[in-house]
Motif scaffolding. Structure first.
Motif, PDB file in Angstrom:
ATOM      1  N   ALA A 131       0.284   4.346  -2.548  1.00  0.00           N
ATOM      2  CA  ALA A 131       0.469   5.305  -2.528  1.00  0.00           C
ATOM      3  C   ALA A 131       1.137   6.312  -2.643  1.00  0.00           C
ATOM      4  CB  ALA A 131       0.162   5.344  -0.046  1.00  0.00           C
ATOM      5  N   ARG A 144      -4.016  -4.325  -0.085  1.00  0.00           N
ATOM      6  CA  ARG A 144      -4.464  -4.563   0.956  1.00  0.00           C
ATOM      7  C   ARG A 144      -5.133  -5.598   0.938  1.00  0.00           C
ATOM      8  NH1 ARG A 144      -5.476   0.565   2.364  1.00  0.00           N
ATOM      9  NH2 ARG A 144      -3.489   2.241   3.458  1.00  0.00           N
ATOM     10  N   PRO A 177       1.118  -1.447  -0.146  1.00  0.00           N
ATOM     11  CA  PRO A 177      -0.230   0.203  -0.435  1.00  0.00           C
ATOM     12  C   PRO A 177       1.109   0.912  -0.106  1.00  0.00           C
ATOM     13  CG  PRO A 177      -1.329  -1.124   1.859  1.00  0.00           C
ATOM     14  CD  PRO A 177       0.186  -2.254   0.726  1.00  0.00           C
ATOM     15  N   GLU A 178       1.823   1.267   1.044  1.00  0.00           N
ATOM     16  CA  GLU A 178       2.599   2.464   0.293  1.00  0.00           C
ATOM     17  C   GLU A 178       3.688   2.866  -0.899  1.00  0.00           C
ATOM     18  OE1 GLU A 178       3.629  -0.603   3.356  1.00  0.00           O
ATOM     19  OE2 GLU A 178       2.139   0.273   3.398  1.00  0.00           O
ATOM     20  N   ARG A 201      -6.802  12.556   7.827  1.00  0.00           N
ATOM     21  CA  ARG A 201      -7.739  11.144   7.897  1.00  0.00           C
ATOM     22  C   ARG A 201      -7.340  10.135   9.298  1.00  0.00           C
ATOM     23  NH1 ARG A 201     -11.109   8.443   4.274  1.00  0.00           N
ATOM     24  NH2 ARG A 201     -10.332   6.101   4.588  1.00  0.00           N
ATOM     25  N   GLN A 242      -1.076   9.354   6.233  1.00  0.00           N
ATOM     26  CA  GLN A 242      -2.608   9.677   6.653  1.00  0.00           C
ATOM     27  C   GLN A 242      -2.921  10.452   7.749  1.00  0.00           C
ATOM     28  OE1 GLN A 242      -3.420   5.022   5.840  1.00  0.00           O
ATOM     29  NE2 GLN A 242      -4.951   5.926   5.050  1.00  0.00           N
ATOM     30  N   TYR A 270       3.562   4.785   6.904  1.00  0.00           N
ATOM     31  CA  TYR A 270       2.415   5.681   5.831  1.00  0.00           C
ATOM     32  C   TYR A 270       1.819   5.868   6.772  1.00  0.00           C
ATOM     33  CZ  TYR A 270      -0.763   5.474   2.257  1.00  0.00           C
ATOM     34  OH  TYR A 270      -1.728   5.724   1.524  1.00  0.00           O
ATOM     35  N   ARG A 301      -4.093  11.203  -2.475  1.00  0.00           N
ATOM     36  CA  ARG A 301      -4.257  10.105  -1.559  1.00  0.00           C
ATOM     37  C   ARG A 301      -4.931   9.840  -0.937  1.00  0.00           C
ATOM     38  NH1 ARG A 301       2.059  11.403   0.054  1.00  0.00           N
ATOM     39  NH2 ARG A 301       0.862  11.958   2.244  1.00  0.00           N
ATOM     40  N   LYS A 302      -4.641  11.088  -0.263  1.00  0.00           N
ATOM     41  CA  LYS A 302      -5.858  11.400   0.412  1.00  0.00           C
ATOM     42  C   LYS A 302      -7.407  11.337   0.290  1.00  0.00           C
ATOM     43  CE  LYS A 302      -8.258  14.364   4.444  1.00  0.00           C
ATOM     44  NZ  LYS A 302      -8.289  15.684   5.129  1.00  0.00           N
ATOM     45  N   LEU A 338      -4.910   0.851  -4.561  1.00  0.00           N
ATOM     46  CA  LEU A 338      -4.669   1.039  -2.793  1.00  0.00           C
ATOM     47  C   LEU A 338      -5.562  -0.415  -2.129  1.00  0.00           C
ATOM     48  CD1 LEU A 338      -4.611   4.211  -1.436  1.00  0.00           C
ATOM     49  CD2 LEU A 338      -2.868   2.515  -1.406  1.00  0.00           C
ATOM     50  N   ASP A 394      -2.395  13.710   7.079  1.00  0.00           N
ATOM     51  CA  ASP A 394      -3.429  15.116   6.184  1.00  0.00           C
ATOM     52  C   ASP A 394      -3.920  15.192   6.961  1.00  0.00           C
ATOM     53  OD1 ASP A 394      -0.633  14.452   4.357  1.00  0.00           O
ATOM     54  OD2 ASP A 394      -1.787  12.486   3.556  1.00  0.00           O
ATOM     55  N   GLU A 421      -7.584   6.922  -0.299  1.00  0.00           N
ATOM     56  CA  GLU A 421      -7.883   6.031   0.317  1.00  0.00           C
ATOM     57  C   GLU A 421      -9.107   6.211   1.284  1.00  0.00           C
ATOM     58  OE1 GLU A 421      -5.881   4.528   2.940  1.00  0.00           O
ATOM     59  OE2 GLU A 421      -3.847   4.899   2.176  1.00  0.00           O
ATOM     60  N   GLY A 422      -9.700   7.465   1.051  1.00  0.00           N
ATOM     61  CA  GLY A 422     -11.131   7.422   1.752  1.00  0.00           C
ATOM     62  C   GLY A 422     -12.145   6.576   0.642  1.00  0.00           C
ATOM     63  N   GLU A 433     -14.852   2.211   8.882  1.00  0.00           N
ATOM     64  CA  GLU A 433     -13.651   2.681   8.206  1.00  0.00           C
ATOM     65  C   GLU A 433     -12.134   2.705   9.115  1.00  0.00           C
ATOM     66  OE1 GLU A 433     -13.956   5.842   5.825  1.00  0.00           O
ATOM     67  OE2 GLU A 433     -15.171   4.187   3.961  1.00  0.00           O
ATOM     68  N   SER A 493     -12.285   0.858  -0.102  1.00  0.00           N
ATOM     69  CA  SER A 493     -12.693   0.130   1.124  1.00  0.00           C
ATOM     70  C   SER A 493     -14.230  -0.183   0.258  1.00  0.00           C
ATOM     71  CB  SER A 493     -13.306   0.248   1.838  1.00  0.00           C
ATOM     72  OG  SER A 493     -14.406   1.656   2.401  1.00  0.00           O
ATOM     73  N   HIS A 513     -17.356  -1.317  -0.137  1.00  0.00           N
ATOM     74  CA  HIS A 513     -18.721  -1.135  -0.103  1.00  0.00           C
ATOM     75  C   HIS A 513     -18.408   0.906  -1.329  1.00  0.00           C
ATOM     76  CE1 HIS A 513     -16.933   1.486   3.702  1.00  0.00           C
ATOM     77  NE2 HIS A 513     -17.324   2.601   3.334  1.00  0.00           N
ATOM     78  N   LYS A 514     -17.106   1.027  -1.485  1.00  0.00           N
ATOM     79  CA  LYS A 514     -17.608   2.167  -1.914  1.00  0.00           C
ATOM     80  C   LYS A 514     -17.740   1.757  -3.262  1.00  0.00           C
ATOM     81  CE  LYS A 514     -16.354   5.617   1.330  1.00  0.00           C
ATOM     82  NZ  LYS A 514     -16.937   6.640   2.017  1.00  0.00           N
TER      83      LYS A 514
END
Lengths: 463, 497
Positions: free
Chosen positions: A31, A113, A27-28, B96, B91, B87, A40-41, A109, B94, A44-45, B482, A48, A50-51
């Protein structure tokens, strides 16, 4: 059905490369592919399950895997996202101009994972379309390697026409330069941005994009602080030299002709470079720098040949949603066949063949002092006056800070400045702790721009 | 004579004002100048500049400037956190999942690890903005972090080592943090240090420093605190009195007990009652011991004498009364509630329990309506969850609002038993038909910070929203999962070496 806006166009090195992915993407590492922190942020959101309305992966017979998914965007939009792991290459139907976009990063990502969240399946229609289009483009690019025997005459005609267009543009640039000298550089400071922009646009029209970019950069230079007038005069003088050199192009040796064409921005076609062959050698990927200028993203990936102490530059440009190849991960090494663009100094290169997978290197060899790196650079500039910068690994330098700025200092008491635009000087100071460190930095003849630092047994990127 | 500086000056002013004629200059380059082909002044200047530029660029030699170097950072003994953990830190910095940062910092400290140098600038800046995180940040930045902190005024808070020799060296906010750290490691030494400079400290600093002694407070602190009761500053006197009131064996507490002599009595065997006598004149020492004259400040509605008694009782360990009359906290509070002075007694014993934490008393007070948060959080951290669990199991809550208030009281990562308790109560609300309980909905993000990650699949299985409210619940539940997933990975990355 889907927009090509954010599709992977054929990058510099997309064509005939049997690419092998790094053993596994952490993952690093994924990213690290993000173009900026906010992407990146955002990614990350979205990383997952369910998105995503659907998810899948496929292993093809070449061993290269495809990932895909449909992501619920804002409102009623649904985006189709795919990743080809081999390169990696990305596709997304979203309108984002970032590359890779947050959806593609998120999908990658998620896979890095929880690969089990992407069920093995046969790809849906739209993934197949993308994959086939890519394959078709790659084939097209590959066949370009064998230029058609017919049409040589028309090619020569086109070349002659471009040569004339450029010559006209250079005449105009010479007038502009002389005007500037007549009125004095002091007047340049009060010129509006349009003054530079207009000249740059004329040079773009004259098919001399290299010169156009230099003129645009001058606009920023006049507003920079120290010794701007000297730095501007250097730039103007080198442009003047280029104009004069271009006029006597035919009388010069082929390598120098190539230098001049490259400086003007009349690049050699990739397929022409790829038509050559090179030796299998060991290369360390020592740093990467991404710059953005007027919607154009410029990526410099620096390689280092430890046997010959030679840098190589993989230079890529991308407009809008076009792709940049990010598979050459700094901190890794490989054995590869590099082909250099023609010129008196081999620097810009294309990676034609990768013989090994990327693996982290365990030692960063470097110049013993800054002076030896500078001497190497001077030798390159002596051959090609328009060579702008090169990256070098430096052994055991100490980053120094004082009220006037940041510097690198070494055991030979050489003290050279760090570029004022360098945005990570605190990170650099933290990584060194006041001790000598091994690092990689670009040198442009005046200042260092650090790219990465060897710390705790790995290459830490300053980006 | 043409040299580079003349050239530059001519270019700066312009050939309209300065005439430029290439004449042979110094050295090899200078000699070439007249030979340059040029049709006009401007061309001649540009050609000469090109020659100099190339000469300077290709012949550049780095200057040798002996530079004094700053003292480098001392070596770090602590091992680094893993790359994955770094890492995750990035996050959080940042923005999050930054609500997990306090837990992360505590875990890194517990593992005896430190933050990689590259992340130190952002970590230090984060602490500069969030003062509550400074102490935990200081504990994970290692020698490198302390060294780096000296470079930026905003980072000064972090540049001290818990070294007593620093006490008279550092200034500002850093001293408070230094004292806190020393107090943590060696309470007696912190007191000695404070005593050594006490006379020269400013009043506001004295009060702030004194507050640090609450951590690790012991009977050994009494002589010093007792002397502070005669301090010039009111704030210092109040702080000292409060700390002495927290020491069950202190002279101050004994004086309070003698002041309370005869004021509370239990009468009757079959149906006992608690009667209250209000004090008349207070002795001269009462004010020195921190008893404020006059009426109680709002919102308390207590008159002068009632307020005086409240303050006296608030210093006496509640267990003193249990011992004197052989009655449990619950029995005594039942008597207190029946008394005419129930407001006084409840408030006084609540305050006393805050100073002398006791889970039996906390339980009895909360189940009679006292606010849970302060009382539970005054208890040792190992007793907090148990106290809430007992309250919930005793069904001592009047309504769901109170229940969820209680469940929110423990602000630290929960154990499995407590997690299951919350899980089942949330489940009841999620699965029931509308109307939707907003309070539970609002509490979920907070629960996600403390909920035990090992219960993630249990929660996923149990929390199936009622179909009619599913849409409203879904995004909340997703966010919950999450953050929980992140915390699970975060903890795994910190425990793996």
């Amino acid at each position: 059905m889907y927009s090509e806006a954010n599709d992977t166009a054929v990058a510099d090195i997309a064509a005939p490369m049997p690419k092998t992915p790094p053993p596994a993407w952490s993952p690093e590492q994924v990213a690290a592919l993000a173009p900026d922190a906010s992407s990146r942020k955002a990614a990350e959101g979205l990383a997952s399950p369910h998105k995503w309305l659907s998810l899948g992966q496929e292993a093809t017979d070449q061993g290269a895997k495809f990932l895909w998914g449909e992501c619920q965007g804002s409102g009623s939009n649904m985006y189709q996202t795919a990743v080809a792991l081999a390169e990696p290459a990305f596709h997304c139907s979203c309108p984002s101009r970032k590359f890779p976009c947050k959806h593609a990063l998120a999908l990658f990502l998620l896979f890095s994972r929880q690969p089990q969240q992407l069920p093995d399946a046969s790809p849906p229609e739209w993934v197949i379309t993308w994959r086939d289009n890519r394959a078709a483009r790659a084939t097209k690019a590959a066949t370009k390697n064998n230029p058609p025997t017919t049409g040589a005459a028309s090619q020569a005609k086109r070349a002659a026409k471009r040569a004339q267009t450029i010559a006209n543009g250079l005449d105009e640039l010479e007038q502009w330069l002389q005007d500037l000298i007549r009125r004095g550089l002091a007047t340049a400071q009060s010129q509006p941005y349009a003054y530079w922009q207009t000249m740059a646009a004329r040079l773009v029209d004259a098919q001399a994009p290299g010169l156009a970019m230099q003129v645009r950069q001058m606009a920023g230079l006049v507003n920079s602080s120290a010794r701007w007038e000297e730095r501007l005069l250097h730039r103007l003088a080198l442009q003047y030299l280029l104009i004069q050199a271009y006029r006597r192009l035919e009388t010069l040796p082929p390598e120098r002709q190539a230098d001049i064409r490259a400086a003007v921005g009349w690049s050699v076609k990739q397929e022409d470079v790829l038509a050559g062959s090179g030796a299998r050698e060991r290369w360390l990927i020592i740093g990467r720098r991404l710059e953005e200028e007027e919607g154009l993203r410029i990526q410099r990936t620096w390689l280092w040949n430890p046997q010959r102490s030679q840098p190589a530059l993989i230079l890529e440009y991308a407009y809008g949603g076009q792709t940049l190849d990010i598979s050459l991960l700094p901190g890794h090494e490989l054995e590869a066949e590099l082909l250099f663009y023609p010129g008196s100094v081999p620097l810009r290169a294309i990676c034609k063949t990768r013989f090994t997978q990327l693996r982290p290197f365990s030692h960063l060899p470097g110049h013993p002092t800054q002076a030896t790196a500078v001497v190497q650079f001077n030798g390159m500039v002596a051959q090609n006056p328009w060579l702008g910068l090169a990256a070098f690994p430096l052994a055991q330098v100490v980053p120094v800070r004082d009220s006037s700025g940041s510097y690198l200092y070494d055991a030979a008491q050489n003290r050279l400045p760090i570029a004022s635009l360098f945005a990570h000087s605190w990170e650099l100071l933290a990584l060194s702790g006041g001790h000598p460190i091994d690092l990689v930095a670009e040198w442009d003849g005046a200042a260092w721009l650090p790219l990465s630092v060897w710390a705790d047994g790995r290459l830490a990127l300053l980006s | 004579m043409n040299d580079w500086f003349q050239l530059r000056n001519a270019a700066l002013l312009g050939t309209d004002r300065v005439t430029f004629t290439p004449v042979a200059g110094e050295g090899l380059v200078g000699a070439l100048l007249p030979q340059l082909p040029a049709s006009n002044q401007e061309a001649a200047l540009l050609a000469a500049a090109a020659l100099y530029t190339q000469y300077q660029r290709a012949g550049f030699r780095p200057p040798q400037e002996p530079t004094p170097l700053s003292e480098p950072a001392p070596p770090d003994d602590m091992p680094l956190i893993s790359e994955q953990a770094a890492y995750q830190l990035a996050q959080m910095l940042d923005g999050r999942f930054n609500e997990a940062l306090p837990e992360w910092l505590a875990q890194v400290r517990a593992a005896g690890r430190r933050v990689p140098p590259q992340w130190l600038p952002r970590m230090l800046t984060h602490g500069a903005q969030q003062s509550a995180l400074r102490l935990p940040i200081i504990q994970v930045i290692g020698e490198r972090g302390r060294w780096l902190a000296a470079w930026q005024p905003a980072w000064q808070y972090a540049c001290v080592t818990p070294d007593p020799a620093q006490w008279e060296v550092v200034t500002g906010a850093a001293r408070l943090l230094l004292l806190q750290q020393i107090r943590h490691a060696d309470p007696a030494q912190a007191r000695t240090l404070l005593h050594s400079t006490w006379q020269s400290e400013k009043a506001e600093d004295r009060a702030a420093f004194l507050t640090c002694l609450q951590a690790g407070l012991s009977q050994d602190d009494e002589p010093f605190l007792e002397s502070c009761l005669d301090d010039r500053s009111k704030k210092v006197r109040e702080t000292a009195a409060d700390l002495l009131a927290r020491l069950p064996q202190s002279q101050l507490v004994r004086r309070m007990i003698s002041r309370a002599q005869g004021l509370l009595t239990v009468k009757g065997l079959l149906r006992p009652t608690l009667s209250v006598t209000l004090p008349n004149e207070l002795d001269g020492g009462a004010q020195r011991d921190g008893i404020q004259p006059g009426k109680a400040p709002a919102p308390l509605q207590l008159g002068t004498r009632t307020w005086a008694l409240c303050q006296i009782l608030a210093c006496i360990p509640p267990t003193f009364w249990s011992g004197r009359w052989g009655k449990s906290a619950d029995d005594l509070l039942t008597l207190a509630m029946r008394s005419e002075q129930n407001q006084l007694l409840l408030e006084a014993w609540r305050r006393a329990t805050l100073r002398h934490p006791n889970s039996e008393w906390a339980f009895a007070l909360i189940s009679r309506g006292a606010a849970a948060s302060e009382l539970v959080n005054a208890l040792p951290s190992t007793q907090r969850e148990l106290c809430i669990m007992e309250l919930v199991q005793a069904r001592a809550y009047p309504d769901n609002e109170t229940l969820f208030d209680w469940l929110r009281v423990c602000r630290q990562p929960w154990g499995v038993a407590y997690g299951r308790l919350v899980l089942s109560h949330v489940q009841q609300h999620i699965t029931k038909p509308p109307p939707l309980d907003r309070q539970v909905w609002m509490a979920l993000p907070e629960f996600a910070r403390y909920f035990p990650p090992q219960l993630i699949s249990e929660a996923q299985a149990a929390w199936q929203p009622h179909p009619e409210t599913a849409v409203t619940w879904q995004s909340r539940l997703d966010q919950f999962m999450e953050l929980l997933t992140f915390r699970r990975e975060m903890l795994a990355a910190l425990t793996a070496v």
